[in-house]
Design an enzyme around this catalytic site. Sequence first.
Site, mmCIF file in Angstrom:
data_model
loop_
_atom_site.group_PDB
_atom_site.id
_atom_site.type_symbol
_atom_site.label_atom_id
_atom_site.label_comp_id
_atom_site.label_asym_id
_atom_site.label_seq_id
_atom_site.Cartn_x
_atom_site.Cartn_y
_atom_site.Cartn_z
ATOM 1 N N ASP A 8 0.861 -1.183 0.000
ATOM 2 C CA ASP A 8 0.000 0.000 0.000
ATOM 3 C C ASP A 8 0.897 1.233 0.000
ATOM 4 O O ASP A 8 1.668 1.451 0.940
ATOM 5 C CB ASP A 8 -0.903 -0.027 1.242
ATOM 6 C CG ASP A 8 -2.016 1.002 1.179
ATOM 7 O OD1 ASP A 8 -2.154 1.662 0.137
ATOM 8 O OD2 ASP A 8 -2.736 1.156 2.180
ATOM 9 N N ASP A 103 -2.638 2.507 -6.172
ATOM 10 C CA ASP A 103 -1.661 2.565 -5.081
ATOM 11 C C ASP A 103 -1.658 1.327 -4.198
ATOM 12 O O ASP A 103 -1.056 1.338 -3.119
ATOM 13 C CB ASP A 103 -1.933 3.787 -4.212
ATOM 14 C CG ASP A 103 -3.320 3.771 -3.584
ATOM 15 O OD1 ASP A 103 -4.183 3.017 -4.063
ATOM 16 O OD2 ASP A 103 -3.532 4.521 -2.610
ATOM 17 N N GLU A 104 -2.302 0.248 -4.635
ATOM 18 C CA GLU A 104 -2.485 -0.894 -3.730
ATOM 19 C C GLU A 104 -2.535 -2.187 -4.522
ATOM 20 O O GLU A 104 -3.146 -2.252 -5.588
ATOM 21 C CB GLU A 104 -3.785 -0.688 -2.959
ATOM 22 C CG GLU A 104 -4.111 -1.711 -1.923
ATOM 23 C CD GLU A 104 -5.452 -1.423 -1.250
ATOM 24 O OE1 GLU A 104 -5.897 -2.286 -0.480
ATOM 25 O OE2 GLU A 104 -6.054 -0.356 -1.518
#
Length: 304
Positions: A8, A103-104
């Site tokens: 993350d 983003d993950e």
Amino acid sequence: MRKIIHVDMDAFYASVEQRDHPSYRGQPLVVGGSPNQRGVVAAASYEARKFGIHSAMPSAVAIALCPSLIFVKPRFEVYREISQQIHDIFKRYTDLVEGVALDEAYLDVTENKQNITYASTIARYIKAAILEQTHLTATAGVSINKFLAKMASGQNKPNGLTVIRRENASAFVEGLAIEKFHGIGEVTAAKMHALGIHTGADLKARSLFELTQNFGKVGHYYYKIARAEDDRSVEPNRVRKSIGAETSFAWDLSERHQMLQELKQIAQIVEQRLEQHSSGGRTLTLKVIQFWILDLRFWINLSL
């Protein structure tokens, strides 16, 4: 036993803006729409979070909490480019990468390309490579399934690395406050509190029958995660289940013809996105949302 990593990025959009604009560093900053145009916060820097600002908050509320707040318009083309760099790093170790957002991502490194024994070692290598290539930090969680890896990545942000081992998994889950569980939102947490469920241990004490009776099919999921179990696989080619579009307005729409005109434009965007994905739909959802008379938003979602 599987080895799953959840990566993350730390305050991704906001961190990119602070990286690219030195004057923003150390300042409370949000990426999102202007408070003068009923914007919404898409991401908040850690400096802004200290004021209680978070994503999805109306920008007018955010500026009230922090009058010196810096607002930056999102640059999604930049974020996508950086996300691709990060995914290229992931692919050095495994092709089993499931992107959840820009983003993950989840990675299954049970069998990895470099035959590295420990998933925690791979996580450290990934974090170091991301920092070297993008000058951004990431937090990683490592465990035996997706649920625990996700929970681990939320324990030590920013720039952290947490490992939940198999022998510690049950104790970790039992000690969690129920509102900290991934997949349990505010409404469900409130319902659980009303039933006397406040921790993972309380959830584990409830039978499968009781959980399904109160929460329907998702009760099966709650029953399993209370026991630190999650058999979901990392899906690198996850099928998209819906396509949608939305917009916010700087003024109230009170005339029927105005609303229909705006809805037509949103519907056209959805149609274009369906064509791009060569998809068709089954269920059409239309939402009209008003936030404290601060934000009127139309949102169309089509289930595939």
